[in-house]
Motif scaffolding. Structure first.
Motif, mmCIF file in Angstrom:
data_model
loop_
_atom_site.group_PDB
_atom_site.id
_atom_site.type_symbol
_atom_site.label_atom_id
_atom_site.label_comp_id
_atom_site.label_asym_id
_atom_site.label_seq_id
_atom_site.Cartn_x
_atom_site.Cartn_y
_atom_site.Cartn_z
ATOM 1 N N LEU A 1 5.347 0.064 -1.497
ATOM 2 C CA LEU A 1 5.317 -0.417 -2.878
ATOM 3 C C LEU A 1 4.405 0.467 -3.723
ATOM 4 O O LEU A 1 3.193 0.254 -3.815
ATOM 5 C CB LEU A 1 4.862 -1.868 -2.913
ATOM 6 N N GLY A 2 5.014 1.482 -4.312
ATOM 7 C CA GLY A 2 4.296 2.440 -5.133
ATOM 8 C C GLY A 2 3.862 3.657 -4.347
ATOM 9 O O GLY A 2 3.539 3.558 -3.165
ATOM 10 N N ALA B 1 2.523 -2.027 2.063
ATOM 11 C CA ALA B 1 3.564 -1.598 3.000
ATOM 12 C C ALA B 1 4.080 -2.834 3.726
ATOM 13 O O ALA B 1 3.299 -3.637 4.247
ATOM 14 C CB ALA B 1 3.021 -0.578 4.000
ATOM 15 N N VAL B 2 5.391 -3.005 3.735
ATOM 16 C CA VAL B 2 5.992 -4.177 4.366
ATOM 17 C C VAL B 2 7.249 -3.739 5.101
ATOM 18 O O VAL B 2 7.981 -2.857 4.655
ATOM 19 C CB VAL B 2 6.302 -5.270 3.323
ATOM 20 N N GLY B 3 7.488 -4.321 6.268
ATOM 21 C CA GLY B 3 8.676 -3.915 7.019
ATOM 22 C C GLY B 3 9.062 -4.942 8.057
ATOM 23 O O GLY B 3 8.337 -5.917 8.310
ATOM 24 N N THR C 1 8.075 -9.022 11.721
ATOM 25 C CA THR C 1 7.740 -8.880 10.309
ATOM 26 C C THR C 1 6.297 -8.413 10.200
ATOM 27 O O THR C 1 5.410 -8.976 10.855
ATOM 28 C CB THR C 1 7.913 -10.211 9.565
ATOM 29 N N VAL C 2 6.069 -7.387 9.383
ATOM 30 C CA VAL C 2 4.747 -6.763 9.293
ATOM 31 C C VAL C 2 4.411 -6.478 7.837
ATOM 32 O O VAL C 2 5.262 -6.000 7.077
ATOM 33 C CB VAL C 2 4.700 -5.431 10.074
ATOM 34 N N VAL C 3 3.187 -6.748 7.442
ATOM 35 C CA VAL C 3 2.627 -6.172 6.221
ATOM 36 C C VAL C 3 1.420 -5.348 6.640
ATOM 37 O O VAL C 3 0.712 -5.692 7.596
ATOM 38 C CB VAL C 3 2.235 -7.244 5.183
ATOM 39 N N ALA C 4 1.198 -4.232 5.942
ATOM 40 C CA ALA C 4 0.146 -3.295 6.347
ATOM 41 C C ALA C 4 -0.409 -2.590 5.119
ATOM 42 O O ALA C 4 0.221 -2.555 4.060
ATOM 43 C CB ALA C 4 0.722 -2.269 7.329
ATOM 44 N N PRO C 5 -1.593 -2.003 5.251
ATOM 45 C CA PRO C 5 -2.189 -1.320 4.099
ATOM 46 C C PRO C 5 -1.474 -0.021 3.729
ATOM 47 O O PRO C 5 -1.549 0.415 2.579
ATOM 48 C CB PRO C 5 -3.630 -1.049 4.554
ATOM 49 N N ASP C 6 -0.793 0.605 4.698
ATOM 50 C CA ASP C 6 -0.129 1.868 4.392
ATOM 51 C C ASP C 6 1.048 2.086 5.342
ATOM 52 O O ASP C 6 1.256 1.336 6.309
ATOM 53 C CB ASP C 6 -1.112 3.049 4.490
#
Length: 246
Positions: A136-137, A185-187, A223-228
């Motif tokens: 995202l960005g 960051a999401v995936g 499902t993952v969200v992460a800083p980068d």
């Protein structure tokens, strides 16, 4: 001027009878390191831009094995018009066939507006590995507007249907603690395999911002969200290497 383009690949046990590229979507057969025939998506121009209509269709017929990746990340950019861009992915996997859909990240640049839709039709004995990653960005910028929807049917029955929205215009709270919590960051990683019928995956946390969930199907969803992007890929790769049935 907006672009309308559709690329298509058909895989059989004997090879690739169809490998059609169009516009910014160039498909190339590349060297494989495993048992799957490999196709790489190579971007021929900047896309998707505002107003573009892009699509990729992949059909894996009975008994075939296909791996699709991409040479670089896809960057959604603002176009000359404020019209929303659309990117459709349509995947069909036949009996005793396998598809590994492992593209690079989708980056939502500031000012862009993209709706991405992925539809998957699986036969009862098909195997699927599907990875989606959204950044995202670009570095130091806010994201554009991004809506993604993933719909999967197996043997004609719904397996997974989810929609996510980020950036301007998304439902309130998308960046709050209950969703991204400030991460960019999401995936997710979806694995569908008949082997899970006898030995389902166990649900578990994979850290503070990642979870593995078994699905009725048989399948599992990570499902993952992460800083980068780097940390996001590390988590997804770890699961891919440990959870994929032999």
């Amino acid at each position: 001027m907006s672009v309308r383009a559709t690329a298509r690949v058909v895989a059989t046990r004997d090879g690739l009878p169809v490998l059609e590229s169009d516009g910014p979507l160039a498909l190339r057969r590349t060297r494989a390191t495993g048992p799957c025939t490999r196709v790489t998506v190579v971007g021929a121009m900047s896309a998707p831009l505002g107003g573009d209509r892009l699509a990729i269709e992949a059909e894996v017929r009975e008994g075939a094995r296909l791996a699709v990746d991409s040479a670089a990340a896809t960057i959604a950019l603002p176009g000359r018009t404020p019209e929303q861009a659309r990117y459709d992915v349509r995947l069909t996997v036949g009996e005793h066939a396998e598809l590994r859909w492992l593209p690079e990240q989708l980056i939502s640049a500031y000012g862009s507006d993209l709706r991405m839709r992925t539809r998957v039709e699986l036969a009862a004995t098909a195997r699927l590995v599907l990875r989606e990653e959204q950044i995202l960005g670009r570095y130091g910028e806010q994201p554009g507007s991004l809506t993604t929807r993933l719909t999967v049917h197996r043997a004609g029955r719904p397996l997974l249907d989810q929609e996510l929205g980020y950036g301007p215009g998304a439902a309130g709270g998308w960046d709050g603690g209950a969703v991204l919590g400030g991460h960019r960051a999401v995936g997710q990683l979806l694995i569908v395999d008949p082997a899970f019928e006898e030995k389902p995956a166990e649900p578990r946390l994979l850290g503070e911002t990642a979870a593995l969930t078994p699905l009725a199907g048989p399948a599992l969803l990570v499902t993952v969200v992460a800083p980068d992007a780097r940390e996001l890929r590390r988590v997804l790769d770890e699961v891919l290497h440990t959870e994929l049935p032999a």
